[in-house]
Design a protein around this motif. Structure first.
Motif, mmCIF file in Angstrom:
data_model
loop_
_atom_site.group_PDB
_atom_site.id
_atom_site.type_symbol
_atom_site.label_atom_id
_atom_site.label_comp_id
_atom_site.label_asym_id
_atom_site.label_seq_id
_atom_site.Cartn_x
_atom_site.Cartn_y
_atom_site.Cartn_z
ATOM 1 N N ARG A 1 -7.678 3.595 7.647
ATOM 2 C CA ARG A 1 -7.459 2.193 8.045
ATOM 3 C C ARG A 1 -6.455 1.507 7.117
ATOM 4 O O ARG A 1 -5.594 0.744 7.572
ATOM 5 N N LEU A 2 -6.557 1.796 5.835
ATOM 6 C CA LEU A 2 -5.645 1.169 4.866
ATOM 7 C C LEU A 2 -4.195 1.545 5.131
ATOM 8 O O LEU A 2 -3.306 0.683 5.158
ATOM 9 N N THR B 1 -6.893 -7.101 1.608
ATOM 10 C CA THR B 1 -7.503 -5.991 2.364
ATOM 11 C C THR B 1 -7.616 -4.742 1.496
ATOM 12 O O THR B 1 -8.648 -4.044 1.518
ATOM 13 N N TRP B 2 -6.569 -4.418 0.734
ATOM 14 C CA TRP B 2 -6.605 -3.254 -0.154
ATOM 15 C C TRP B 2 -7.738 -3.355 -1.173
ATOM 16 O O TRP B 2 -8.456 -2.384 -1.413
ATOM 17 N N GLU C 1 6.788 -6.996 9.468
ATOM 18 C CA GLU C 1 7.197 -7.971 8.449
ATOM 19 C C GLU C 1 6.220 -9.137 8.363
ATOM 20 O O GLU C 1 6.596 -10.306 8.392
ATOM 21 N N LEU C 2 4.934 -8.811 8.272
ATOM 22 C CA LEU C 2 3.912 -9.844 8.125
ATOM 23 C C LEU C 2 3.715 -10.170 6.654
ATOM 24 O O LEU C 2 4.234 -9.503 5.766
ATOM 25 N N SER C 3 2.933 -11.227 6.398
ATOM 26 C CA SER C 3 2.702 -11.666 5.019
ATOM 27 C C SER C 3 1.901 -10.613 4.247
ATOM 28 O O SER C 3 0.921 -10.056 4.753
ATOM 29 N N THR C 4 2.338 -10.356 3.017
ATOM 30 C CA THR C 4 1.683 -9.328 2.202
ATOM 31 C C THR C 4 0.475 -9.852 1.445
ATOM 32 O O THR C 4 -0.251 -9.074 0.830
ATOM 33 N N LYS C 5 0.262 -11.167 1.459
ATOM 34 C CA LYS C 5 -0.868 -11.727 0.709
ATOM 35 C C LYS C 5 -2.201 -11.236 1.278
ATOM 36 O O LYS C 5 -3.110 -10.845 0.542
ATOM 37 N N LYS C 6 -2.308 -11.241 2.611
ATOM 38 C CA LYS C 6 -3.546 -10.771 3.241
ATOM 39 C C LYS C 6 -3.716 -9.269 3.054
ATOM 40 O O LYS C 6 -4.838 -8.771 2.950
ATOM 41 N N LEU C 7 -2.596 -8.524 2.988
ATOM 42 C CA LEU C 7 -2.663 -7.078 2.808
ATOM 43 C C LEU C 7 -3.241 -6.725 1.441
ATOM 44 O O LEU C 7 -4.037 -5.791 1.314
ATOM 45 N N PHE D 1 -13.021 -1.262 -2.699
ATOM 46 C CA PHE D 1 -14.382 -1.587 -3.145
ATOM 47 C C PHE D 1 -15.406 -0.949 -2.200
ATOM 48 O O PHE D 1 -16.405 -0.356 -2.635
ATOM 49 N N ALA D 2 -15.153 -1.045 -0.873
ATOM 50 C CA ALA D 2 -16.081 -0.473 0.108
ATOM 51 C C ALA D 2 -16.103 1.043 0.033
ATOM 52 O O ALA D 2 -17.162 1.675 0.212
#
Length: 815
Positions: A103-104, A124-125, A115-121, A130-131
């Motif tokens: 998924r990552l 997610t990482w 070319e979406l925002s990397t802040k949310k990425l 952690f999971a």
């Protein structure tokens, strides 16, 4: 020389390092890399599924160590490479938790390609890693006999934790990790869990009741019509209406049984439900980084609450003379809007995309963007990525306006009190703000202010109410036809709806002679004027000077009353007078607020000049404490119209649309008014922040209805009379002794009669005199009755028509 070479080498190394640091991937490189990661994630998914389906941990385990041999056969669907990856990541790694790695990689490739925002990425990482650790250890804890489920890392970490904190401690640690993940990542809260169980419990009970409850009415529901029972006969049930929509009343259905024969047997017990507070719910947008907020609709009060005010018992009531006075009702005003702001989500999405694309062209990335829809303007609040300079965004104002094809874009960088940058974009279909919606708003009706003014609505659709008593004076400016006169009518209407005629008086100056004429009908209720004047509304600029000087006299008289009462302002004085602590026989009286309204102040300055400046300056500096407030409207408050001394005492300013940035700075001391869209769009400042407001619209028929309503009621005998002012020229006792006249008196009289123009400058030129002697001659000519009194900037009138009449005048004097 060697030192110079060394410096050159250092500079080259620094430039190389800087170029490496500043290197960024191009659009094509990001797309290719993103596609590679997406395909790699699919390959991993195939390899991992094959690992468990084909039992690779048994069949391919021996073959993994001999992958270099081409003769070795493996069962993995991705061949030897897939067997190697599965063994490395799944068996020697994290077991089933390795599917989160798939998924990552897939999301990372998607973010790069689109070319979406990397802040949310980044977020997610962090949580996915952690999971992976928690799930791996969890399987290692429970499935010790199947190491392929938790992987080698999960199995070894589980043993490591058990060696130090035991099985119980390991289980509690894993439980805590799951709770952290659910709360911070999944956003599970105790309130949500409780509400879920409550709703499930209610559904279960309702289903249980529907199954176990016997049917008492075998006949169809339509056989019993509520209208047959004539519920209206009972007066206690008049206000109860049965509706199919949600309401705050629930009907007790046990009272509505088919055995009822008469309406008197019906007992309806309304059960009041707790009223849920209104929540401002954001609209759903395809882009999670874009939030559309619709402003909450304000409560509208249909009744004017000012009519409910009752004077305290035992205190003096200044409204006693007009005790039956009724305030204007809200239904006199017209409702123009359809009831609320309509949101065009396609327009918002289109504007958002254009703003983001324009900024991205200049390498400015946006972390989040939020749209707040107002009546005429939508505010887009953007949060730029770290390291972006605000000045860089502000310099792109014209580029954003070009991309949006909008009338005027205004950038607020940053928004005061927020960590965001605001971009105001006009709506394609603006909503008109009616005066009825503003006057009926709870914020205005419940305002505890001395002189509340409802100007209109802000971008967040909140009614904008200010206190004129705290301003203390208001300067309104803007180009012709942009809404100044409508704004004045809105100010006057607000005060008429909140203040009794005994509490406030208006002095209206209308050089245009048509804007404020309608208020003539309330002359004996609300207007103030000089004694022995016919019209309370001043349209002749020559009479303005006497009125302003009369207000200065009123100001001095009021300060004397405050001094005797030992108070500091009009509010304390009136409270003391109402408490009967001041003796009316000593000259004390209830002091109403006086509001001086001047429309087209520039025209007044052109005709009256310095005579107006002095009393206006005095009133602006001193009059606020004794309840005299000024509202001045002009097109451009330049230095020759409003001097710096006057302007310094007008901290509250309203700017309608102007044509240039210079005019905006002249009004507000900052730019922004040149980017308004007109039609009542204004900027308000009181010396600190600038607020954008859509002025409420009130038309002439509405003002006429209000003035007719007030004018038809009982009024005072006359308008509020200001102190009589005696001009300096008429009060001077000029020299009447013929023997003390100047030797050039007769010659000066002949020059004045010949020219039919009485001015000191004429005598200076003709007789070659100084100004002082020429001025004395003019005074002597006025005392003799040859020329008329002083008329401001105009020349004095000449009372004698020709030289023969002048000779006869002198012969009569000698006789």
């Amino acid at each position: 020389m060697a030192k110079t070479k060394k410096e050159t080498v250092d500079k080259k190394n620094e430039s190389k390092a800087a170029s490496i640091r500043s290197y960024t991937l191009s659009k094509q490189q990001k797309f290719v890399l993103g596609c590679l990661l997406v395909l790699f994630s699919i390959a991993l998914l195939v390899a991992f599924i094959s690992f468990y389906v084909n039992g690779q941990w048994q069949t391919d385990q021996s073959a993994v160590s001999q992958l270099g041999s081409r003769e070795e056969v493996v069962q993995n669907w991705l061949g030897k490479f897939g067997a190697f990856l599965a063994d490395l990541i799944v068996y020697r790694g994290f077991g089933l938790a390795s599917f989160i790695i798939v998924r990552l990689f897939f999301l990372t490739g998607l973010f790069l390609a689109l070319e979406l925002s990397t802040k949310k990425l980044k977020n997610t990482w962090f949580w996915d890693l952690f999971a992976i650790i928690i799930v791996s250890i969890l399987f290692g804890f429970f499935a010790t006999s199947a190491p392929e489920l938790g992987g080698t890392i999960g199995y070894e970490l589980n043993l490591f934790l058990q060696d130090y904190i035991g099985k119980t401690g390991t289980l509690l640690t894993l439980l805590f990790g799951l709770i952290v993940y659910l709360i911070f990542k999944i956003k599970v809260s105790p309130e949500k869990i409780q509400s879920y169980f409550d709703s499930t419990k209610k559904e279960f009970k309702s289903e249980l009741n529907s199954i176990t409850k016997p049917k008492q009415n075998p006949e169809p529901e339509s056989a019993y019509n509520l209208e047959e029972f004539a519920i209206e006969e009972d007066p206690e049930l008049d206000n109860i209406h049965l509706k199919t929509e949600d309401t705050q009343f629930e009907i007790n259905k046990d009272a509505l049984k088919p055995t009822i024969n008469h309406s008197s047997e019906i007992e309806l017990n309304p059960i009041l439900k707790p009223i849920q507070p209104k929540q401002e719910l954001p609209l759903v947008s395809p882009d999670e980084a874009f939030v559309i907020e619709k402003a909450e609709e304000e409560d509208i009060i249909e009744e004017n609450l000012a009519s409910r005010l009752v004077a305290d018992f035992g205190l003096f009531d200044p409204t006693l003379d007009l005790s039956n006075y009724k305030f204007p009702t809200i239904d006199l005003l017209k409702e123009y809007s359809t009831g609320g702001i309509t949101i065009n989500q396609e327009e918002l999405e289109e504007n958002k995309n254009k703003i983001v694309d324009t900024l991205r062209n200049y390498k400015i990335e946006i972390a989040q963007i939020k749209a707040t829809v107002g009546p005429s303007v939508t505010l887009y609040e953007i949060v730029p990525e770290a390291g972006i300079r605000i000045s860089k965004i502000k310099s792109l104002e014209d580029d954003i306006a070009l991309s949006l094809s909008a009338l005027g874009i205004r950038i607020i960088a940053p928004i005061p009190g927020k960590g965001t940058i605001g971009i105001e974009v006009p709506n394609k279909t603006p909503t008109m703000v009616s005066m009825k919606s503003v006057i009926g708003a709870a914020k205005f009706q419940e305002a505890e202010m001395e002189l509340p003014i409802a100007l209109g609505k802000t971008i967040s659709n909140e009614t904008f109410v200010v206190d004129l008593a705290k301003m203390p004076h208001l300067l309104m400016a803007g180009a012709t036809g942009q809404g100044k006169s409508v704004g004045l009518n809105a100010v006057l209407t607000s005060l008429l709806y909140k203040k009794h005629p005994a509490e406030v008086k208006f002095v209206l100056v209308d050089p245009k002679k048509v804007e404020l004429t309608l208020f003539n009908k309330i002359e004996r209720h609300y207007l103030a004027k000089l004694p022995d004047t016919e019209d309370a509304i001043i349209t002749d600029n020559a009479k303005v000077v006497n009125t302003l000087n009369s207000l200065c006299t009123e100001m001095d008289n009021r300060y004397s009353l405050l001094k005797d009462a030992m108070v500091r302002n009009i509010k304390e004085y009136n409270e003391k007078f109402k408490s009967r602590k001041l003796n009316p026989e000593a000259g004390h009286r209830f002091l109403p607020y006086i509001v001086l309204v001047v429309d087209e102040f520039a025209d007044l300055i052109m005709t009256a000049g310095k005579e107006v400046e002095v009393p206006i300056a005095r009133l602006a500096q001193l009059a606020r404490a004794i309840g005299i407030h000024l509202i001045i409207a002009t097109q451009r408050p330049s230095v020759n119209v409003i001097t710096g001394l006057i302007k310094a005492n007008f901290p509250a300013r309203i700017a309608f649309r102007v044509t240039s940035k210079i005019d905006s700075r002249t009004i507000l001391d900052t730019q922004g008014a040149d980017q308004l869209i007109g039609r009542g769009d204004l900027l308000y400042t009181n010396g600190n922040d600038v607020v954008r407001v859509q002025c409420a619209f009130i038309d002439t028929p509405e003002v006429e209805k209000i003035t007719d309503f007030i004018g038809a009621q009982k009024a005072y005998a006359t308008a509020y009379l200001l102190p009589e002012f005696v001009g300096e020229e008429s009060g001077i006792n000029l020299d009447m002794d013929i023997s003390e006249r100047d030797t050039l008196f007769r010659e000066a009289a002949e020059i004045i009669v010949n020219a039919q123009q009485g001015s000191a400058s004429l005598l200076q030129r003709k007789l070659k005199l100084g100004y002082n002697r020429a001025g004395r001659l003019i005074d002597q000519l006025e005392a003799a009755g040859i020329v008329g009194p002083f008329e401001g900037s105009k020349a004095r009138s000449v009372n004698i028509l020709d030289l023969s009449a002048l000779d006869q005048f002198f012969n009569n004097e000698q006789n």
